[in-house]
Motif scaffolding. Structure first.
Motif, PDB file in Angstrom:
ATOM      1  N   THR A 127      45.166  44.814  51.103  1.00 42.74           N
ATOM      2  CA  THR A 127      44.876  44.331  49.751  1.00 42.74           C
ATOM      3  C   THR A 127      43.666  43.420  49.744  1.00 42.74           C
ATOM      4  N   LYS A 187      46.340  39.967  40.095  1.00 44.08           N
ATOM      5  CA  LYS A 187      46.712  40.206  38.707  1.00 44.08           C
ATOM      6  C   LYS A 187      47.699  39.139  38.228  1.00 44.08           C
ATOM      7  N   TYR A 231      40.010  43.721  47.812  1.00 45.93           N
ATOM      8  CA  TYR A 231      39.395  42.685  46.974  1.00 45.93           C
ATOM      9  C   TYR A 231      37.979  42.349  47.461  1.00 45.93           C
ATOM     10  N   ASP A 244      48.992  43.812  44.479  1.00 44.51           N
ATOM     11  CA  ASP A 244      47.962  43.259  43.592  1.00 44.51           C
ATOM     12  C   ASP A 244      48.370  41.881  43.065  1.00 44.51           C
TER      13      ASP A 244
END
Length: 203
Positions: A44, A195, A48, A192
């Motif tokens: 992840t 978010k 990013y 995620d």
């Protein structure tokens, strides 16, 4: 090479079975891929970074080398080493000019998250980060259900103080569901959490 923990026990890499659920990326199911929480978060964070969303890295675990062999002058072979106790949390970085700092933990306990998974110096570090205006939290995974939650450090500290005052030594799953934020598992990114941070910082 032999690698030991601070208590003297030898480090043994976990053997993980990758489960095949009969589902694939095309039908939208990405659970039970046999990935650890750390691996999922590293993927992840790379997602990013590549897309210039955030720059967050896992801190390396300090290792103390105690035995080295020199078979020849140009090479050294580490024969024995110990994992040192990590001084702070697992991950840190920056997102939209905000310092981000968090710990990642997983448990097979279906009903609660044991607070013994955290060390006092880690909790102290979280408090110090919050005092300096940084954004601090923990990402928790219930491996039996493949459920991941973001729990802000202020809530973890509340439960930690409850334990230190003689209360229960864990956080119930119901409490995490109430105070935390569920993160659905996806493909890109896998977890995620940015978010969730967006909604919390805007709120």
């Amino acid at each position: 090479m032999t690698v030991n923990y601070p208590n003297g026990k030898k480090y043994k890499p976990k053997e993980r079975e990758i489960k095949n659920t009969g589902k694939n990326k095309k039908n939208g199911s990405y659970s039970n891929r046999g990935m650890t929480l750390e691996e999922d978060l590293n993927e992840t964070n790379e997602f990013y970074r590549e897309r210039k969303i955030a720059v967050i890295h896992k801190k390396p675990t300090p290792v103390q080398i105690v035995q080295v062999d020199y078979p020849n002058r140009s090479a050294a072979v580490i024969k024995e080493a110990y994992f040192k106790l990590a001084s702070t949390t697992d991950y840190n970085g920056v997102y939209k000019g905000k310092y981000i700092d968090f710990e990642a933990k997983e448990t097979q306990n279906p009903t609660s998250f044991p607070l013994k998974n955290f060390h006092p110096h880690q909790v102290e570090h979280m408090e110090e980060v919050m005092d300096q205006g940084g954004y601090c939290f923990v990402i928790l995974r219930f491996t039996r259900f493949e459920q991941v939650y973001l729990l802000e450090a202020k809530h973890l500290l509340k439960y930690w103080k409850r334990m230190m005052g003689g209360g229960r030594k864990s956080v119930t799953k119901a409490e995490i569901e109430q105070d935390g934020h569920y993160i659905p598992l996806g493909f890109q990114p896998r977890i995620d959490y940015i978010k969730i941070i967006d909604t919390l910082l805007e709120g």
